[in-house]
Design a protein around this motif. Sequence first.
Motif, PDB file in Angstrom:
ATOM      1  N   ASN A 140      47.641 -41.447   0.559  1.00  0.00           N
ATOM      2  CA  ASN A 140      47.524 -40.066   0.076  1.00  0.00           C
ATOM      3  C   ASN A 140      48.382 -39.088   0.869  1.00  0.00           C
ATOM      4  OD1 ASN A 140      45.527 -40.793  -1.865  1.00  0.00           O
ATOM      5  ND2 ASN A 140      43.968 -40.762  -0.241  1.00  0.00           N
ATOM      6  N   SER A 141      49.241 -39.602   1.744  1.00  0.00           N
ATOM      7  CA  SER A 141      49.974 -38.732   2.664  1.00  0.00           C
ATOM      8  C   SER A 141      50.983 -37.820   1.970  1.00  0.00           C
ATOM      9  CB  SER A 141      50.692 -39.580   3.720  1.00  0.00           C
ATOM     10  OG  SER A 141      51.602 -40.474   3.103  1.00  0.00           O
ATOM     11  N   GLU A 142      51.445 -38.187   0.769  1.00  0.00           N
ATOM     12  CA  GLU A 142      52.449 -37.381   0.073  1.00  0.00           C
ATOM     13  C   GLU A 142      51.839 -36.409  -0.933  1.00  0.00           C
ATOM     14  OE1 GLU A 142      55.568 -37.463   0.934  1.00  0.00           O
ATOM     15  OE2 GLU A 142      55.158 -39.046   2.409  1.00  0.00           O
ATOM     16  N   LYS A 143      50.537 -36.466  -1.125  1.00  0.00           N
ATOM     17  CA  LYS A 143      49.898 -35.589  -2.111  1.00  0.00           C
ATOM     18  C   LYS A 143      49.818 -34.156  -1.597  1.00  0.00           C
ATOM     19  CE  LYS A 143      47.118 -39.209  -4.290  1.00  0.00           C
ATOM     20  NZ  LYS A 143      45.763 -39.675  -4.660  1.00  0.00           N
ATOM     21  N   THR A 144      49.866 -33.205  -2.536  1.00  0.00           N
ATOM     22  CA  THR A 144      49.825 -31.784  -2.175  1.00  0.00           C
ATOM     23  C   THR A 144      48.547 -31.097  -2.641  1.00  0.00           C
ATOM     24  OG1 THR A 144      51.020 -31.203  -4.204  1.00  0.00           O
ATOM     25  CG2 THR A 144      52.327 -31.602  -2.204  1.00  0.00           C
ATOM     26  N   ARG A 160      46.862 -28.343  -0.610  1.00  0.00           N
ATOM     27  CA  ARG A 160      46.917 -28.854   0.773  1.00  0.00           C
ATOM     28  C   ARG A 160      47.459 -27.793   1.735  1.00  0.00           C
ATOM     29  NH1 ARG A 160      50.311 -34.348   2.288  1.00  0.00           N
ATOM     30  NH2 ARG A 160      50.286 -34.189   4.584  1.00  0.00           N
ATOM     31  N   TYR A 161      48.364 -26.944   1.213  1.00  0.00           N
ATOM     32  CA  TYR A 161      49.047 -25.986   2.082  1.00  0.00           C
ATOM     33  C   TYR A 161      48.646 -24.542   1.748  1.00  0.00           C
ATOM     34  CZ  TYR A 161      52.004 -30.079   2.855  1.00  0.00           C
ATOM     35  OH  TYR A 161      52.467 -31.332   3.142  1.00  0.00           O
ATOM     36  N   LYS A 162      48.839 -23.666   2.711  1.00  0.00           N
ATOM     37  CA  LYS A 162      48.638 -22.240   2.501  1.00  0.00           C
ATOM     38  C   LYS A 162      49.775 -21.691   1.647  1.00  0.00           C
ATOM     39  CE  LYS A 162      46.315 -21.507   6.951  1.00  0.00           C
ATOM     40  NZ  LYS A 162      46.363 -20.769   8.248  1.00  0.00           N
ATOM     41  N   CYS A 191      41.634 -31.851   3.369  1.00  0.00           N
ATOM     42  CA  CYS A 191      41.250 -30.884   2.335  1.00  0.00           C
ATOM     43  C   CYS A 191      40.426 -29.775   2.975  1.00  0.00           C
ATOM     44  CB  CYS A 191      40.446 -31.580   1.246  1.00  0.00           C
ATOM     45  SG  CYS A 191      39.686 -30.447   0.063  1.00  0.00           S
ATOM     46  N   GLU A 192      40.645 -28.560   2.534  1.00  0.00           N
ATOM     47  CA  GLU A 192      39.929 -27.416   3.111  1.00  0.00           C
ATOM     48  C   GLU A 192      38.422 -27.542   2.924  1.00  0.00           C
ATOM     49  OE1 GLU A 192      40.557 -22.582   3.206  1.00  0.00           O
ATOM     50  OE2 GLU A 192      41.007 -23.690   1.362  1.00  0.00           O
ATOM     51  N   ASN A 193      37.993 -28.248   1.888  1.00  0.00           N
ATOM     52  CA  ASN A 193      36.567 -28.428   1.604  1.00  0.00           C
ATOM     53  C   ASN A 193      36.042 -29.777   2.100  1.00  0.00           C
ATOM     54  OD1 ASN A 193      36.410 -25.920   0.214  1.00  0.00           O
ATOM     55  ND2 ASN A 193      37.357 -26.889  -1.576  1.00  0.00           N
ATOM     56  N   ASP A 194      36.828 -30.451   2.925  1.00  0.00           N
ATOM     57  CA  ASP A 194      36.437 -31.737   3.529  1.00  0.00           C
ATOM     58  C   ASP A 194      36.233 -32.846   2.497  1.00  0.00           C
ATOM     59  OD1 ASP A 194      36.450 -30.483   6.040  1.00  0.00           O
ATOM     60  OD2 ASP A 194      34.357 -29.863   5.803  1.00  0.00           O
ATOM     61  N   CYS A 195      36.957 -32.784   1.400  1.00  0.00           N
ATOM     62  CA  CYS A 195      36.811 -33.817   0.372  1.00  0.00           C
ATOM     63  C   CYS A 195      37.571 -35.088   0.725  1.00  0.00           C
ATOM     64  CB  CYS A 195      37.308 -33.298  -0.977  1.00  0.00           C
ATOM     65  SG  CYS A 195      36.456 -31.817  -1.565  1.00  0.00           S
ATOM     66  N   MET A 196      38.759 -34.950   1.286  1.00  0.00           N
ATOM     67  CA  MET A 196      39.601 -36.118   1.534  1.00  0.00           C
ATOM     68  C   MET A 196      40.612 -35.815   2.632  1.00  0.00           C
ATOM     69  SD  MET A 196      42.292 -36.023  -1.679  1.00  0.00           S
ATOM     70  CE  MET A 196      43.455 -37.124  -0.893  1.00  0.00           C
TER      71      MET A 196
END
Length: 339
Positions: A231-235, A244-246, A220-225
């Motif tokens: 959780n590998s398939e979550k977006t 998760r993505y730009k 996570c960009e905010n270092d949450c998870m």
Amino acid sequence: MASDRSWISRSRYNESRYLTVEYKNGVDDFIKFACENLRGGSDGLIRCPCGNCKNKHYKNPIAVKLDLYRYGIMQWYTIWTAHGEKMPEENIGTSTRNVGDGDVDMYYDADDMLRDIGEANRYCEKMDDEPNPAAKEFYKMLHSASEPIYPSNVNYTTFEFVNELLHFKNKHNCSNNGFDELLKLIGSVLPDNHKLPQTYYAVKNMLKGLNLGYEKIDACENDCMLFYMENSEKTRCDICNESRYKEPKDLNKKKISRKVLRYFPLTLRLQRLFMAGKTAKCMRWHHDRNVVEGELSHPADGDEWKQFDHRFPKFSKEIRNVRLGLFKRDSKCETRPFH
């Protein structure tokens, strides 16, 4: 030290600018000592401790002697640890010299590690058990990387030269394309039968047998998870709902993660520490050390370590097992076993 080493710190020339008898005798003593302590698989070569080579290169004893006459010996090199001499107990771990000054005997370089593993490989070949696939890949890399960068070259093996180039790439922030061009340029001036890889991709493949790479894990960009395992398939992040993505400019191109964690697996790195004789000895030092009652020379002398031994007796019996200190949020440290 059995012999007088005072000749090392004195001038090697007399008033007539000839080599002194003391210096010549000292060099002869050194060559004799180094040859008597040759390790298996060294092919009769010894490290050259002259002011030019600084223990980085292996040469035959005659060439080492000539270099010592010409360039002199490193004046701090009074304990010949790179040539089989053991470091006195009181000096272990006290060196503060800069590795960049050529103090290669105070750390264990890659070439030493490869030589140690080569000896272990020859020993394992006599046993009934086959090396596992990872070990086979490593020994394959070892064999090719231990060859000279080109025939008759005594200064660099392929592994050592590639290692120097990778250090250059990292130090000067060289791009992959720039590194490819550098490899091709160097390769163009080397003899036709040289062993230098021509691309950065080939370099990475050559070193793949070391198993010292890393895994990329989206974060996570905010270092949450971490987007890992379940959780590998979550977006999107479960905490802050950030993507998760730009934002993609082209929907047909691969998605780019906002933040990536590079994870260096620990197990393979610990295994490498036991594959080299000198580092393996350090990993077992907690068991093999000389214990002096009333003195703390290692954490094993402390109550926490002894309590750990009592709590995990089966784990403690194997001296090669590694113990890790884990720091909790309340700043208290707890030791956990690691197989």
